[in-house]
Motif scaffolding. Structure first.
Motif, mmCIF file in Angstrom:
data_model
loop_
_atom_site.group_PDB
_atom_site.id
_atom_site.type_symbol
_atom_site.label_atom_id
_atom_site.label_comp_id
_atom_site.label_asym_id
_atom_site.label_seq_id
_atom_site.Cartn_x
_atom_site.Cartn_y
_atom_site.Cartn_z
ATOM 1 N N VAL A 116 97.635 -41.165 13.921
ATOM 2 C CA VAL A 116 98.768 -41.520 14.328
ATOM 3 C C VAL A 116 98.956 -40.220 14.896
ATOM 4 C CG1 VAL A 116 99.817 -42.446 11.978
ATOM 5 C CG2 VAL A 116 99.169 -40.073 12.538
ATOM 6 N N GLY A 117 99.411 -39.770 16.175
ATOM 7 C CA GLY A 117 99.350 -39.823 17.600
ATOM 8 C C GLY A 117 100.120 -37.965 17.129
ATOM 9 N N ASP A 118 100.569 -37.908 16.463
ATOM 10 C CA ASP A 118 101.390 -36.449 16.007
ATOM 11 C C ASP A 118 100.502 -35.822 14.621
ATOM 12 O OD1 ASP A 118 101.819 -38.477 13.743
ATOM 13 O OD2 ASP A 118 104.073 -37.499 14.427
ATOM 14 N N ASN A 119 99.048 -36.132 14.503
ATOM 15 C CA ASN A 119 97.997 -35.775 13.053
ATOM 16 C C ASN A 119 96.801 -34.660 14.268
ATOM 17 O OD1 ASN A 119 98.815 -36.694 10.247
ATOM 18 N ND2 ASN A 119 100.512 -36.428 11.424
ATOM 19 N N PHE A 120 96.815 -34.203 13.541
ATOM 20 C CA PHE A 120 95.463 -33.263 14.377
ATOM 21 C C PHE A 120 94.055 -33.219 13.674
ATOM 22 C CE2 PHE A 120 92.438 -29.867 14.822
ATOM 23 C CZ PHE A 120 91.682 -29.604 16.818
ATOM 24 N N TYR A 121 92.967 -34.161 14.040
ATOM 25 C CA TYR A 121 92.332 -34.746 13.572
ATOM 26 C C TYR A 121 90.933 -33.845 14.196
ATOM 27 C CZ TYR A 121 94.754 -38.648 11.816
ATOM 28 O OH TYR A 121 96.313 -39.035 11.226
ATOM 29 N N THR A 122 89.856 -33.400 13.616
ATOM 30 C CA THR A 122 88.097 -32.724 14.247
ATOM 31 C C THR A 122 87.361 -33.964 14.390
ATOM 32 O OG1 THR A 122 87.391 -32.397 12.046
ATOM 33 C CG2 THR A 122 88.843 -30.406 12.602
ATOM 34 N N VAL A 123 86.806 -33.070 15.337
ATOM 35 C CA VAL A 123 85.798 -34.589 15.594
ATOM 36 C C VAL A 123 85.281 -34.778 14.829
ATOM 37 C CG1 VAL A 123 83.574 -34.262 17.580
ATOM 38 C CG2 VAL A 123 85.444 -33.494 18.417
ATOM 39 N N GLU A 124 84.514 -33.566 13.906
ATOM 40 C CA GLU A 124 83.664 -33.913 12.421
ATOM 41 C C GLU A 124 84.497 -35.275 11.597
ATOM 42 O OE1 GLU A 124 84.256 -31.458 13.557
ATOM 43 O OE2 GLU A 124 82.478 -30.666 15.263
ATOM 44 N N ASP A 125 85.664 -35.102 11.257
ATOM 45 C CA ASP A 125 86.711 -36.480 11.036
ATOM 46 C C ASP A 125 85.999 -37.320 11.147
ATOM 47 O OD1 ASP A 125 85.965 -34.616 8.474
ATOM 48 O OD2 ASP A 125 88.140 -33.918 8.800
ATOM 49 N N LEU A 126 86.654 -37.651 12.430
ATOM 50 C CA LEU A 126 86.839 -38.597 13.196
ATOM 51 C C LEU A 126 85.466 -39.485 13.491
ATOM 52 C CD1 LEU A 126 88.782 -37.333 16.417
ATOM 53 C CD2 LEU A 126 89.547 -39.277 14.779
ATOM 54 N N LYS A 127 84.332 -38.766 12.998
ATOM 55 C CA LYS A 127 83.067 -39.578 13.784
ATOM 56 C C LYS A 127 83.037 -39.772 12.097
ATOM 57 C CE LYS A 127 80.284 -36.852 16.793
ATOM 58 N NZ LYS A 127 79.751 -35.335 16.719
ATOM 59 N N LEU A 128 83.500 -39.575 10.671
ATOM 60 C CA LEU A 128 83.104 -39.405 9.753
ATOM 61 C C LEU A 128 83.868 -40.900 9.732
ATOM 62 C CD1 LEU A 128 81.438 -38.220 6.664
ATOM 63 C CD2 LEU A 128 84.089 -37.972 6.313
ATOM 64 N N MET A 129 84.625 -41.699 10.358
ATOM 65 C CA MET A 129 85.507 -42.859 10.189
ATOM 66 C C MET A 129 84.636 -43.911 10.654
ATOM 67 S SD MET A 129 87.312 -42.597 7.922
ATOM 68 C CE MET A 129 88.558 -43.277 7.666
ATOM 69 N N ASN A 130 83.537 -43.490 11.712
ATOM 70 C CA ASN A 130 83.130 -44.506 12.329
ATOM 71 C C ASN A 130 81.904 -45.143 11.572
ATOM 72 O OD1 ASN A 130 81.964 -46.162 14.059
ATOM 73 N ND2 ASN A 130 81.549 -44.136 15.799
ATOM 74 N N ILE A 131 82.102 -46.481 10.318
ATOM 75 C CA ILE A 131 81.688 -46.622 9.295
ATOM 76 C C ILE A 131 81.857 -48.639 9.707
ATOM 77 C CG2 ILE A 131 81.091 -47.481 7.414
ATOM 78 C CD1 ILE A 131 82.674 -44.587 6.655
ATOM 79 N N ASP A 132 80.595 -48.462 10.506
ATOM 80 C CA ASP A 132 80.835 -50.641 11.135
ATOM 81 C C ASP A 132 80.231 -51.631 9.994
ATOM 82 O OD1 ASP A 132 81.483 -52.098 12.335
ATOM 83 O OD2 ASP A 132 80.250 -52.184 13.743
ATOM 84 N N ASP A 133 80.859 -51.158 8.767
ATOM 85 C CA ASP A 133 81.028 -52.432 7.452
ATOM 86 C C ASP A 133 81.389 -53.155 7.608
ATOM 87 O OD1 ASP A 133 82.621 -50.752 6.397
ATOM 88 O OD2 ASP A 133 81.193 -49.896 5.134
ATOM 89 N N ASN A 134 81.619 -54.195 6.611
ATOM 90 C CA ASN A 134 82.937 -54.771 6.195
ATOM 91 C C ASN A 134 83.660 -54.750 5.637
ATOM 92 O OD1 ASN A 134 81.687 -57.034 7.370
ATOM 93 N ND2 ASN A 134 80.291 -56.988 5.441
ATOM 94 N N TYR A 135 84.051 -52.920 5.202
ATOM 95 C CA TYR A 135 85.089 -52.251 4.089
ATOM 96 C C TYR A 135 86.045 -51.729 5.492
ATOM 97 C CZ TYR A 135 82.564 -53.009 0.210
ATOM 98 O OH TYR A 135 81.713 -54.021 -0.885
ATOM 99 N N ASN A 136 87.656 -51.851 4.804
ATOM 100 C CA ASN A 136 88.360 -50.633 5.508
ATOM 101 C C ASN A 136 88.167 -49.277 4.380
ATOM 102 O OD1 ASN A 136 90.252 -53.433 6.627
ATOM 103 N ND2 ASN A 136 89.478 -53.816 4.718
ATOM 104 N N TYR A 137 87.942 -48.293 5.477
ATOM 105 C CA TYR A 137 87.931 -46.407 4.399
ATOM 106 C C TYR A 137 90.111 -46.172 5.293
ATOM 107 C CZ TYR A 137 83.543 -47.765 4.069
ATOM 108 O OH TYR A 137 82.348 -47.985 3.425
#
Length: 254
Positions: A116-137
């Motif tokens: 969402v465009g009204d939440n602040f996320y850090t670079v580290e946490d955004l990287k953490l979600m780069n999980i290119d598998d068959n699950y949703n997170y």
């Protein structure tokens, strides 16, 4: 590696009171820069290069901002689509699932990040979600006031068992931050859900359908997160950014 990020930025942000009186909450300035600029900076620093911005209220102002937005040394692409042009006015169809409905033809069969465009996320946490598998997170963070948010219920093996919105009784303190990694399976689910009690189409209802099939995992964030939703949050984010800059200076001087 996941490349695409969908940003939900169609709303006005009435909780911001006079600050969003004549502009989108995403353009409210912090330290003389629109909030959206900090979010885009961190998305690009995290390595995502293809951004789809789902807008609505004051699209004209967001387009004007993007014309002048630069991020040195990185080639990136930002597509803008208007939620209301695709789904109709807010009175007809609204809710957190709507931006996902709008990007189906752009995402196609790829995994992608949604936030969402009204939440602040850090670079580290955004990287953490780069999980290119068959699950949703779904990204969760510990919070001292979970009753104000959606609480994530785990089944013990990192799988999501359910999301309880603003529980009246304590059910845990791991809350939903509206940062997700989705597979294309989400598109089927967002068209299956019905309006919630609030009269909106909720992305959490679609996620719950996937969780029943054991297709959703919980990822715990490790850094700083905040909901940029109220006037006092301008100062809160400003203080965080100043402290972060001071920390960088100190580290460079070692």
């Amino acid at each position: 590696m996941i490349k695409k990020v969908v940003i939900a930025a169609a709303g006005q942000g009435t909780r911001m009171l006079q600050l969003s009186e004549n502009k989108s909450k995403h353009l409210i300035e912090v330290e003389k820069r629109p909030f959206l600029a900090y979010l885009l900076d961190n998305i690009l620093k995290a390595g995502y290069k293809e951004i789809i911005l789902v807008v609505g209220y004051r699209e004209d102002m967001i387009r004007k901002f993007l014309k002048n937005y630069r991020f040195d040394g990185v080639d990136f692409d930002i597509k803008i689509i208007n939620q209301f042009d695709i789904l109709g006015p807010k009175e007809k169809e609204y809710g957190t699932a709507c931006p996902i409905k709008c990007v189906k033809d752009l995402i196609k069969n790829e995994n992608f990040i949604s936030l969402v465009g009204d939440n602040f996320y850090t670079v580290e946490d955004l990287k953490l979600m780069n999980i290119d598998d068959n699950y949703n997170y779904v990204a969760g963070v510990q919070n001292d006031h979970p009753k104000n948010y959606g609480v994530l219920i785990e089944d013990g093996d990192d799988f999501l068992d359910g999301i309880v919105e603003k529980p009246k009784e304590f059910m845990g303190n791991l809350i939903n931050t509206s940062l997700y990694k989705f597979t294309p399976e989400i598109f089927e689910k967002v068209f299956q859900i019905e309006k919630s009690e609030r009269g909106e189409f909720e992305i959490t209802d679609a996620i719950s359908l996937l969780s029943k099939e054991k297709k959703v995992k919980v990822k715990k964030m490790k850094d700083f997160w905040m909901d940029f939703g109220r006037p006092e949050d301008v100062e809160k984010l400003s203080n965080f950014l100043e402290n972060a800059d001071c920390k960088k200076v100190a580290e460079k001087s070692k």
